[in-house]
Design a protein around this motif. Structure first.
Motif, PDB file in Angstrom:
ATOM      1  N   ARG A  48      36.930  45.243  32.503  1.00 32.63           N
ATOM      2  CA  ARG A  48      37.762  44.018  31.992  1.00 32.63           C
ATOM      3  C   ARG A  48      37.101  42.718  32.733  1.00 32.63           C
ATOM      4  N   ASP A 108      38.227  40.210  34.408  1.00 30.82           N
ATOM      5  CA  ASP A 108      38.585  40.028  35.613  1.00 30.82           C
ATOM      6  C   ASP A 108      38.296  41.099  36.714  1.00 30.82           C
ATOM      7  N   ASP A 138      35.709  39.734  39.672  1.00 30.37           N
ATOM      8  CA  ASP A 138      36.611  38.855  40.846  1.00 30.37           C
ATOM      9  C   ASP A 138      37.316  39.638  41.557  1.00 30.37           C
ATOM     10  N   LYS A 139      37.832  40.669  41.041  1.00 25.22           N
ATOM     11  CA  LYS A 139      38.957  41.531  41.782  1.00 25.22           C
ATOM     12  C   LYS A 139      38.481  42.393  42.873  1.00 25.22           C
ATOM     13  N   ALA A 185      39.169  36.674  43.236  1.00 26.25           N
ATOM     14  CA  ALA A 185      40.207  36.327  42.252  1.00 26.25           C
ATOM     15  C   ALA A 185      41.095  35.443  43.034  1.00 26.25           C
ATOM     16  N   GLU A 220      46.212  34.557  39.191  1.00 26.01           N
ATOM     17  CA  GLU A 220      46.385  35.937  39.072  1.00 26.01           C
ATOM     18  C   GLU A 220      47.634  36.367  39.609  1.00 26.01           C
ATOM     19  N   ASP A 233      48.571  38.072  31.855  1.00 23.72           N
ATOM     20  CA  ASP A 233      47.569  39.319  31.965  1.00 23.72           C
ATOM     21  C   ASP A 233      48.123  40.174  33.172  1.00 23.72           C
ATOM     22  N   ARG A 241      43.607  40.920  28.933  1.00 21.21           N
ATOM     23  CA  ARG A 241      42.591  40.096  28.693  1.00 21.21           C
ATOM     24  C   ARG A 241      41.627  40.772  28.063  1.00 21.21           C
ATOM     25  N   ARG A 288      35.496  35.835  25.539  1.00 19.74           N
ATOM     26  CA  ARG A 288      36.013  35.714  26.864  1.00 19.74           C
ATOM     27  C   ARG A 288      37.341  35.134  26.482  1.00 19.74           C
ATOM     28  N   VAL A 304      40.817  33.842  28.213  1.00 20.89           N
ATOM     29  CA  VAL A 304      41.547  33.213  29.473  1.00 20.89           C
ATOM     30  C   VAL A 304      42.889  32.969  29.272  1.00 20.89           C
TER      31      VAL A 304
END
Lengths: 288, 157, 766
Positions: free
Chosen positions: C21, C23, C26-27, C32, C256, C479, C484, C503, C505
């Motif tokens: 994924r 994201d 970042d997570k 995030a 998020e 999302d 995403r 990508r 967003v």
């Protein structure tokens, strides 16, 4: 404005407690204190953090048995092999309090002084015959742990006093303890009802000494002499177990609340006591 | 009363000023600028704020900021070595062990603490070690698998 | 009947793979940014004062002492959020819930709010606000609320949907009815009829991230809002309307989102934060505490369902009739209506009738929770299916297969089904190894089916080709679980490029047209449709540009594998032009290249699932543990199978929590007693087993790839599956959810004493 103190020694801590004005709270694990502060149930004027006091962090063998410092975490009790071997019930009770995260902070002295009727460690400590070493302005005193909690959230400590350690007696051969609780979840929960049993058997597996304690069925943890009497002089046969369960259910005086009903607590107290007795007996080497 | 506190966060010396009643979580998020630890409950029941304090896994919502004086704090932000992710981070992404991701920082810290003490945990041990961390998205299945895979990876098997 | 559609057997390159994924990093690194992670210069801390009473009239509110406190920058009450709803009762209810006007209707109802320089000052200020309440009698139970003599919440509430219009006020706000055939005639043909009442308690979505937003209103009347939401366009609409702003002047940027499950489809604090910001002329951050989340953000309904089903000796259903009472909090909802629509949706029935009653109670305003209202209805119907099967000595799985709806069946709520997955999930269950796995001591196995409509709605996407040929896809649906990644797969599939080149967003409300929110399992279904169309529009332009570059007619250009290819004898030897090459030349061929699409995504395929569950019950304590669990569900086409699996597992886990432990507990005083994660017990890791999944793919004929929504159905079957498992283990019928240990122990006792009675009576009968 709240003041924060982190004394390095016990005398310093005692002096602070004696001299501090207003609402003074001891911070050991903080897992109850900080929740209550955040929830605005308490507004301390002074917080005395005892975790910097080395002697209070230790778990050590003494002439009389084992001493557990007031700042020793429940997690550290679980990692202490000798303690776990001698007092498996006390340790399993201490290790049932919250998650690993909570275990990294919480203490049995905090659990004791916080005095919840549903506290996990209290029934196990009472069953173990543990004592609390209390130090205050007038010196030291050794109290049976059941003398500390007096009701939900209330304890018998006087101003300036603190429990500095829990003293567990030495273990006789063929002795063991066990603690069981009922919670809806497997972890992260508060006992709906609980039972601790500590017993000693002879070479023929006959029980010679027994202490049976229930939690969350009255305003404080309670001993059940009738259940103890049912155990002593017997092996753990069906009849004995039934008598223990019956005596325990009969001793209950619980309330209905969000966590359980009178009916359910009364019934399950007997079940848990029976199972805790089985567990303690097996640990002590009892054989049918 | 504002107090000055000197501590070490993710290996860096960090000083901050905070009120006595501020938690370590408040301090990390509002004073130090590290928002990886999350507040899901503020009462130690969800584990989203988990950090490692002097080697011990704790809920930072149940630690006062002033207690951090002279101590070492590890947060999710310190888990990777620069751009090199910690194996747990890699496996969590690979195994889809996160959906919304709010609980992920707490799970990563709890899993790190677990694997340090127990490099080869059983499924049951993993489940009990992570019981202080709530996840509402995954049903935990993929989280447990990610931790199992990381453990295997870190043991080199 | 065959469930093949024209989309069956499509060959895909990207769809159906499970890449990482976007994201993810970042997570896992803490980077995030969720709702509470947004900060603005000069921001104030907002806090809300909430009613401690379940029902009261507000005589007066005195905010003067709070306003005088140093550091307080604004104090607001309903006077600062005047009623601009102009007769729109739905909007008025949202307003009244965000900030009580004449009455408070539940423990936790907002009455005032402050913005101050820090949290300590804000907390102090709340304590200085004096509210004079006139306490009124309250009712929190769904059945008590409709009983004679119950306190009436709203004296102007006359049951809608009843002819003639009632003249007496009632807590039944609305009645809805669905069905067809002649129910009584159907019952007359039944060999066995069973009638029961089922109850389910109120549960909360339990997302780990509390509601959080930062609001900023400028003196020129424009505003910005950063918020964790399932639908930023809906939030913009409601906030702008309630604050009297032009909709386009409020820009909402979604952060998020740390879980929503329906609970973040509704504004709770956002209008308040905006009103505070407007009054203080500073940005205001407002984050709910966990206690506030439970007390004052919408849980799902508590229900009481009367149900009657008749079957022939051979197991064919002859009629079904249900009356479903759903608590909706103090305001009318559509929850009983959804329950009434979904209850019998799995089955082919000639005679069916369902009546939904929306019941007002002194509890927080109900909102959507994953497949809203369907789990409770399914609990009743699916429990009955097992009991009916037992009564005629039939295997419950076979009885379900016999009655399963199929293509051409007229559903209980009206429409005629296209190709659907209930039959195939049941067939798959029959063949699943879980069905024949051995059971241990005190264990039982149960199964149940579930249905959810799915939804499409308004959607638009932007697909922009960057100068280097990489692709940025901007979508307007939030999302919540990996969309995403799925949408990047869709764009890659359509453009013939790799997933890594795309990508995705989520755009803010200024960057795209209106999008409905991520609910009704519509996120991937609808946005993938718009993405496909956007990509096709972009391909059209790409082909034109290639034609221009080659100087050949555009009809002679095709798009294959991410390249423009010239076709025909004349041009066939031209080397293909890649996306990157065309993009690079764009400045000289007509400028930037993009594809855009707006649509109403019709035809979301309905979704069905069958679950199998093993439980182990401690007969002495009633403690019940799920030891094995399998989800079988139709995905239409699984775009990202791993994330589809994640939806199945997550929904099942929520259903398991609901079935066994989760419930709102109210005291006699009408106050919520368990507004925290300690006593509102969502499952922890050690409570659950691994959750097996089987993805079926019965393509949705209304989607180019056959996609159906997958997010919600998995929460529908667990309540009944677990109830049936307990029943099969011990021969008791569980009719009250959660099936907590005390309830199970009581049921076991009753079964035991019934057995004892029967044994005692036996000699007499002989």
């Amino acid at each position: 404005m709240v003041r924060y103190e982190a004394p390095q020694t016990t005398p310093e801590a005692i002096a602070l407690l004696a001299s501090a004005k207003g609402r003074v709270h001891i911070l050991a694990g903080g897992t109850d204190l900080i929740v209550r502060m955040k929830g605005e149930y308490i507004e301390p004027d002074v917080i005395v953090d005892i975790k910097r006091i080395k002697s209070m962090q230790s778990i050590r063998k003494t002439a009389a048995g084992t001493s557990i410092g007031a700042a020793a975490t429940c997690g550290s009790m679980g990692r202490h092999k000798a303690l776990k071997k001698a007092w498996p019930g006390v340790v399993e009770a201490a290790n049932l309090i919250g998650s690993d995260q909570i275990q990294g902070r919480c203490t049995i002295v905090g659990n004791l002084c916080n005095a919840s009727p549903a506290a996990d460690s209290i029934p196990a400590l009472i069953a173990a015959g543990a004592q609390a070493l209390v130090i205050g302005p007038k010196g030291e005193r050794l109290l049976d742990v059941d003398k500390i909690p007096t009701g939900p959230g209330k304890n018998s400590l006087k101003k300036g006093e603190m429990v500095v350690s829990i003293e567990l007696p030495a273990r006789a051969p063929r002795s063991a303890d066990a603690y069981l609780r009922f919670t809806p979840r497997t972890e992260m929960d508060i006992a709906v009802v609980s039972a601790a049993v500590n017993l000693t058997i002879d070479k023929k597996s006959v029980i010679t000494e027994a202490r049976v304690v229930l939690g969350a069925v009255a305003i404080t943890a309670i001993r059940v002499p009738a259940a103890e009497a049912a155990l002593i002089g017997n092996t753990l046969d069906e009849a004995t177990l039934a008598a223990v369960a019956e005596a325990c259910s009969a001793a209950c005086n619980p309330i209905n609340d969000k966590r359980g009903t009178v009916e359910y607590r009364t019934r399950v107290a007997g079940v848990l006591a029976k199972r805790a007795a089985q567990s303690a007996w097996a640990r002590a080497g009892g054989k049918a | 009363m504002t107090q000055l506190v000197n501590t070490q966060i993710n290996g860096d010396a960090v000083g901050f000023a905070c009120e006595i009643d501020e938690t370590l979580l408040d301090v990390l998020r509002n004073r130090v600028g590290l928002s990886g630890a999350k507040e899901g409950c503020g009462t130690g029941d969800c584990g989203a704020c988990s950090v490692i304090l002097d080697g011990t896994l704790v809920c930072s919502c149940l630690v006062l900021g002033v207690e951090a004086e002279g101590r070492k704090v590890e947060t999710v932000e310190g888990l990777s070595d620069g751009a090199d992710l910690h194996p747990l981070q890699t496996k969590f992404i690979e195994h889809a062990a996160l959906q919304c991701g709010i609980c992920t920082p707490g799970f990563l810290m709890a899993a790190k603490a677990l694997l340090k003490n127990n490099p080869d945990p059983t499924e049951e041990e993993i489940r009990y070690a992570l019981a202080g961390n709530l996840c509402r998205c995954t049903g935990y299945d993929k989280i447990v698998r990610a931790v199992q895979a990381t453990a295997a990876d870190m043991r080199g098997s | 009947m065959s469930s093949d559609t024209k989309f069956t057997g499509q060959k895909f390159k990207s769809i159906g793979t499970s890449p990482l994924r976007p994201d993810g990093i970042d997570k896992v690194t803490g980077r995030a940014r969720f709702g509470a992670d947004i900060n603005l210069p000069g921001q104030l801390v907002g806090r809300i004062l909430r009613s401690p009473h379940p029902h009261a009239a507000i005589r007066s509110i005195d905010t003067s002492k709070a306003e005088a406190l140093a550091g307080v920058k604004a104090v607001i009450t309903s006077a600062d959020l005047p009623d601009l709803t102009n007769g729109n009762s739905e909007l008025f209810n949202i307003l009244d819930n965000c900030m009580a006007r004449t009455h408070v209707y539940y423990d936790g109802h907002a009455v005032a709010a402050v913005a101050a320089v820090d949290a300590t000052t804000a907390r102090k200020a709340l304590k200085l606000i004096e509210v004079d309440y006139e306490l009124l009698p309250h009712v929190t139970d769904v059945d008590e609320a409709v009983a004679k003599g119950a306190p009436i919440l709203n004296k102007k509430c006359f049951t809608e949907g009843v002819e003639p219009k009632p003249r007496k006020a009632s807590n039944i706000a609305r009645r809805s009815e669905f069905g067809h055939g002649d129910v009584e005639a159907g019952f007359a043909k039944a060999a066995v009829i069973i009638e029961r009442n089922f109850r389910t308690e109120q549960t909360h979505q339990g997302y780990i991230e509390p509601h959080a937003c930062v609001a900023s209103i400028s003196p020129d009347g424009s505003g910005e809002l950063w918020v964790c939401t399932q639908g930023h366009f809906v939030f913009r609409q409601h906030c702008a309307e309630l604050l009297g702003m032009d909709v386009s002047k409020l820009r909402v940027t979604p952060t998020e989102i740390g879980g929503g499950f329906g609970g973040k489809t509704h504004v709770w604090t956002e209008p308040v934060a905006l009103a505070l910001s407007r009054k203080a002329n500073r940005p205001v951050k407002l984050v709910m505490s966990r206690d506030e989340v439970f007390r004052a953000s919408g849980p799902t309904s508590a229900t009481s369902i009367d149900i009657r089903i008749g079957v022939t000796k051979k197991g064919r259903i002859t009629a079904g009739d249900a009356t479903l009472r759903y608590a909706s909090g103090p305001y009318v909802g559509m929850w009983a209506e959804l329950g009434a629509m979904t209850s019998f949706a799995c089955y082919d029935m000639k005679n069916v009738r369902t009546v939904g009653l929306e019941v007002l109670v002194n509890r927080p305003k109900t909102t959507a929770y994953r497949a809203p209202s369907a789990p409770m209805a399914a609990f009743a119907v699916e429990s009955m299916m097992d009991e009916l099967a037992a009564s005629i000595g039939m295997d419950p799985l076979e009885m379900r297969i016999l009655n399963a709806a199929k293509k051409g069946t007229r559903s209980s709520y009206g429409p005629v089904y296209g190709p659907i997955g209930i039959g195939p999930t049941l067939q798959a269950a029959r063949e699943h190894p879980h069905m024949s796995a051995p059971l241990g001591k005190n264990q039982g196995r149960g199964m149940a089916c579930g249905f959810w409509f799915n939804f499409g709605g308004q959607t638009c996407t932007d697909l922009n080709i960057a100068p280097d040929g990489s692709v940025c896809l901007t979508v307007g649906t939030i999302d919540v679980g990996g969309a995403r990644a799925s949408l990047a797969l869709v764009a890659a599939e359509e453009l013939g490029i790799s997933y890594d080149q795309v990508r995705t967003v989520v755009g803010d409300t200024s960057s795209l047209g209106y999008n409905d929110m991520t609910d009704g399992s519509r996120g991937t279904f609808s946005s993938s449709m718009a993405t496909i169309m956007s990509a096709r529009n972009a391909i059209k332009i790409l082909k034109e540009r290639a034609a221009k570059m080659w100087d050949i007619p555009v009809e002679k250009v095709t798009w294959e594998e991410g390249c423009a290819k010239a076709v025909g004898k004349k041009y066939g030897n031209l080397s293909p032009l890649s996306l990157a090459e065309i993009a690079e030349a764009a400045p000289n061929t007509g400028g930037p290249i993009a594809g855009h699409n707006e649509l109403v995504a019709d035809g979301a395929g309905v979704s069905f699932a069958t679950h199998i569950c093993d439980v182990e019950v401690d007969p002495e304590t009633g403690r019940t543990q799920v030891v094995k669990y399998t989800v079988i569900q139709d995905a239409g086409k699984a775009v990202h199978p791993t994330y589809v699996e994640g939806q199945y597992q997550g929904g099942a886990a929520q259903g398991i929590g609901w079935a066994l432990n989760e419930e709102y507990v109210y005291g006699e005083d009408g106050r919520l007693q368990n507004s925290g994660f300690l006593d509102y017990r969502i499952p922890v890791c050690s409570d659950l087993p691994m959750i097996g999944t089987q993805i079926l793919e019965i393509p949705n004929p209304n989607h180019p790839y056959g996609i159906r929504g997958v997010g919600e159905t998995s929460i529908v079957p667990p309540l009944a599956a677990i109830g049936n498992a307990v029943s099969n283990a011990f021969g008791v019928r569980m009719t009250h959810v959660p099936m907590s240990a005390p309830r199970i122990l009581k049921a076991l006792d009753e079964a035991e004493s019934k057995k004892a009675d029967e044994t005692q009576q036996l000699p007499l009968e002989l």
